[in-house]
Design an enzyme around this catalytic site. Sequence first.
Site, PDB file in Angstrom:
ATOM      1  N   CYS A 169      -1.665  -7.767   7.552  1.00 13.73           N
ATOM      2  CA  CYS A 169      -1.359  -6.353   7.797  1.00 13.73           C
ATOM      3  C   CYS A 169      -1.270  -6.076   9.306  1.00 13.73           C
ATOM      4  O   CYS A 169      -2.184  -6.409  10.064  1.00 13.73           O
ATOM      5  CB  CYS A 169      -2.430  -5.466   7.160  1.00 13.73           C
ATOM      6  SG  CYS A 169      -2.085  -3.719   7.424  1.00 13.73           S
ATOM      7  N   ALA A 220       0.846  -1.191   0.000  1.00 10.14           N
ATOM      8  CA  ALA A 220       0.000   0.000   0.000  1.00 10.14           C
ATOM      9  C   ALA A 220       0.882   1.242   0.000  1.00 10.14           C
ATOM     10  O   ALA A 220       1.860   1.314   0.748  1.00 10.14           O
ATOM     11  CB  ALA A 220      -0.896  -0.021   1.230  1.00 10.14           C
ATOM     12  N   GLY A 225       9.159  -7.769  -1.748  1.00  9.87           N
ATOM     13  CA  GLY A 225       8.572  -6.465  -1.453  1.00  9.87           C
ATOM     14  C   GLY A 225       9.619  -5.372  -1.538  1.00  9.87           C
ATOM     15  O   GLY A 225       9.981  -4.894  -2.619  1.00  9.87           O
ATOM     16  N   ARG A 226      10.174  -5.012  -0.369  1.00 13.52           N
ATOM     17  CA  ARG A 226      11.070  -3.852  -0.303  1.00 13.52           C
ATOM     18  C   ARG A 226      12.341  -3.989  -1.124  1.00 13.52           C
ATOM     19  O   ARG A 226      12.950  -2.980  -1.478  1.00 13.52           O
ATOM     20  CB  ARG A 226      11.399  -3.567   1.178  1.00 13.52           C
ATOM     21  CG  ARG A 226      10.170  -3.093   1.964  1.00 13.52           C
ATOM     22  CD  ARG A 226      10.371  -3.264   3.445  1.00 13.52           C
ATOM     23  NE  ARG A 226      10.546  -4.670   3.784  1.00 13.52           N
ATOM     24  CZ  ARG A 226      10.965  -5.119   4.950  1.00 13.52           C
ATOM     25  NH1 ARG A 226      11.258  -4.278   5.900  1.00 13.52           N
ATOM     26  NH2 ARG A 226      11.089  -6.421   5.179  1.00 13.52           N
ATOM     27  N   ASN A 257       7.710 -15.309   1.576  1.00 12.48           N
ATOM     28  CA  ASN A 257       7.956 -13.863   1.523  1.00 12.48           C
ATOM     29  C   ASN A 257       8.711 -13.385   2.765  1.00 12.48           C
ATOM     30  O   ASN A 257       8.477 -13.871   3.864  1.00 12.48           O
ATOM     31  CB  ASN A 257       6.591 -13.150   1.399  1.00 12.48           C
ATOM     32  CG  ASN A 257       6.654 -11.656   1.634  1.00 12.48           C
ATOM     33  OD1 ASN A 257       6.005 -11.137   2.541  1.00 12.48           O
ATOM     34  ND2 ASN A 257       7.425 -10.951   0.842  1.00 12.48           N
ATOM     35  N   GLY A 258       9.621 -12.437   2.524  1.00 10.45           N
ATOM     36  CA  GLY A 258      10.339 -11.790   3.628  1.00 10.45           C
ATOM     37  C   GLY A 258      11.823 -11.706   3.379  1.00 10.45           C
ATOM     38  O   GLY A 258      12.510 -12.730   3.278  1.00 10.45           O
ATOM     39  N   ASP A 259      12.311 -10.461   3.218  1.00  7.91           N
ATOM     40  CA  ASP A 259      13.750 -10.178   3.161  1.00  7.91           C
ATOM     41  C   ASP A 259      14.467 -10.740   1.940  1.00  7.91           C
ATOM     42  O   ASP A 259      15.668 -11.009   2.016  1.00  7.91           O
ATOM     43  CB  ASP A 259      14.460 -10.696   4.424  1.00  7.91           C
ATOM     44  CG  ASP A 259      13.948 -10.030   5.694  1.00  7.91           C
ATOM     45  OD1 ASP A 259      13.303  -8.972   5.587  1.00  7.91           O
ATOM     46  OD2 ASP A 259      14.186 -10.575   6.780  1.00  7.91           O
TER      47      ASP A 259
HETATM   48  C1  FMN Z   1       5.091   0.140   2.472  1.00 11.79           C
HETATM   49  C2  FMN Z   1       4.534  -1.247   2.613  1.00 11.79           C
HETATM   50  C3  FMN Z   1       3.199  -1.466   2.328  1.00 11.79           C
HETATM   51  C4  FMN Z   1       2.656  -2.762   2.453  1.00 11.79           C
HETATM   52  N1  FMN Z   1       1.356  -2.968   2.108  1.00 11.79           N
HETATM   53  C5  FMN Z   1       0.857  -4.233   2.115  1.00 11.79           C
HETATM   54  C6  FMN Z   1      -0.458  -4.505   1.628  1.00 11.79           C
HETATM   55  O1  FMN Z   1      -1.182  -3.624   1.164  1.00 11.79           O
HETATM   56  N2  FMN Z   1      -0.877  -5.788   1.684  1.00 11.79           N
HETATM   57  C7  FMN Z   1      -0.110  -6.815   2.179  1.00 11.79           C
HETATM   58  O2  FMN Z   1      -0.540  -7.970   2.212  1.00 11.79           O
HETATM   59  N3  FMN Z   1       1.134  -6.578   2.620  1.00 11.79           N
HETATM   60  C8  FMN Z   1       1.642  -5.330   2.577  1.00 11.79           C
HETATM   61  N4  FMN Z   1       2.932  -5.105   2.962  1.00 11.79           N
HETATM   62  C9  FMN Z   1       3.785  -6.255   3.343  1.00 11.79           C
HETATM   63  C10 FMN Z   1       4.545  -6.795   2.119  1.00 11.79           C
HETATM   64  O3  FMN Z   1       3.653  -7.322   1.174  1.00 11.79           O
HETATM   65  C11 FMN Z   1       5.558  -7.882   2.524  1.00 11.79           C
HETATM   66  O4  FMN Z   1       4.842  -8.923   3.131  1.00 11.79           O
HETATM   67  C12 FMN Z   1       6.609  -7.368   3.497  1.00 11.79           C
HETATM   68  O5  FMN Z   1       7.140  -6.133   3.078  1.00 11.79           O
HETATM   69  C13 FMN Z   1       7.765  -8.392   3.652  1.00 11.79           C
HETATM   70  O6  FMN Z   1       8.403  -8.616   2.425  1.00 11.79           O
HETATM   71  P1  FMN Z   1       9.820  -7.914   2.065  1.00 11.79           P
HETATM   72  O7  FMN Z   1      10.767  -8.248   3.192  1.00 11.79           O
HETATM   73  O8  FMN Z   1      10.213  -8.560   0.757  1.00 11.79           O
HETATM   74  O9  FMN Z   1       9.562  -6.452   1.967  1.00 11.79           O
HETATM   75  C14 FMN Z   1       3.479  -3.830   2.872  1.00 11.79           C
HETATM   76  C15 FMN Z   1       4.827  -3.594   3.164  1.00 11.79           C
HETATM   77  C16 FMN Z   1       5.359  -2.326   3.034  1.00 11.79           C
HETATM   78  C17 FMN Z   1       6.816  -2.114   3.328  1.00 11.79           C
END
Ligand code: FMN
Length: 341
Positions: free
Chosen positions: A104, A22, A229-230, A205-207
């Site tokens: 969330c 989001a 994600g990030r 998912n994660g990191d």
């Molecule tokens: C800015 C931001 C917004 C996010 N919005 C959502 C969302 O709308 N729906 C959701 O399921 N997860 C959301 N997440 C979680 C990510 O989908 C993901 O699970 C989380 O960042 C871990 O993955 P990563 O380590 O690859 O970033 C959001 C994460 C971030 C950082």
Amino acid sequence: MSEYISIGGVRIARTAALAPMAGVADRAYRMMCKRFGAAYVVSEMVSAKGICYSDRKTSSLCTVTDEERPMGVQLFGSEPEFMAKAVEIVLRYEPDIIDINMGCPVPKVVGTGAGSRLMQNVDLAASVTEAAVKAAGATPVTVKIRSGWDQLCLNAAEMAKKLEASGAAAITIHGRTRDMFYSGKADRGVISDVRKAVNIPVIGNGDVCSGEDCLEMYGETGCDLVMVGRGSYGNPFIFREIECAVEGAKYTPPTAEEKMKVMLEHVRLILSLSAKSEELAMHEARKYAAWYMSGGYGAAKLRGRCYSLTSYAQAEELAKEFVSLRNSAERHKYEFGQNAQ
Ligand SMILES: Cc1cc2nc3c(=O)[nH]c(=O)nc-3n(C[C@H](O)[C@H](O)[C@H](O)COP(=O)(O)O)c2cc1C
């Protein structure tokens, strides 16, 4: 390793998907990631209740373009009736998949009983899923969860089993508890536990921030697909890197020129998709532009300047400065050796 997975009949390349984010993974962002090979993308989360009350902004979040497919639209909510009605509305946008957010951690969402709060109420989570599955008909419904609420409630595997029995076509699992928010390290053990607990596809998912991380995620968890994600911030190239890693091909990181070319392409896409004036749309583009300006001497200063951009021409100027800074740093390294400051 097979090349594709199937989620309720939707074929997805077994490389990496873009996570729903989001305020970040909007249409322009998703399209950039798709161009670099994201196998699957998901919309920003949309309130099931909001969409039922025909919130116009909410509806625009559900739009799916052909360039983004296969694409999921993500809903959050804790009331089965609203979830069912929201699914019916979302189906008009013809998403390939409907995803339910049960991960969330944000107080505003958790406070309504939705998001990761549902990890503490497995029966209600099952009812919400059943209602969505029934309303979705042939469109697969998936659920995104966390490893649990906190260290005392690590129930991802139990939850995943229950959701599978409720008709979920796949589970995405972010290996953090709710109380960790985004801190600490994602736990791959819990992803592996979920993989063993169910017979539907599991998305880990994660990191994941590199091709190597992605291979480790596949190897250590046995997950069917990896979600990033990030690690894609200012780095849609990560999907190309992951494709190379999965295929065992050599990956060449982008040059400063390519980074800036892609940054400007991203900014143009934001401007073209926005109904706002150039100046206002540039406000939205600022953070995305800044994310591309990472690494190397002087980058932090340029990144800071991104936050006052008011026109595309200024973004072009900054891109030029970034390239010349990087090139002069490279020349310096060449002339004075790796350890030169
Ligand atoms: C800015 C931001 C917004 C996010 N919005 C959502 C969302 O709308 N729906 C959701 O399921 N997860 C959301 N997440 C979680 C990510 O989908 C993901 O699970 C989380 O960042 C871990 O993955 P990563 O380590 O690859 O970033 C959001 C994460 C971030 C950082």
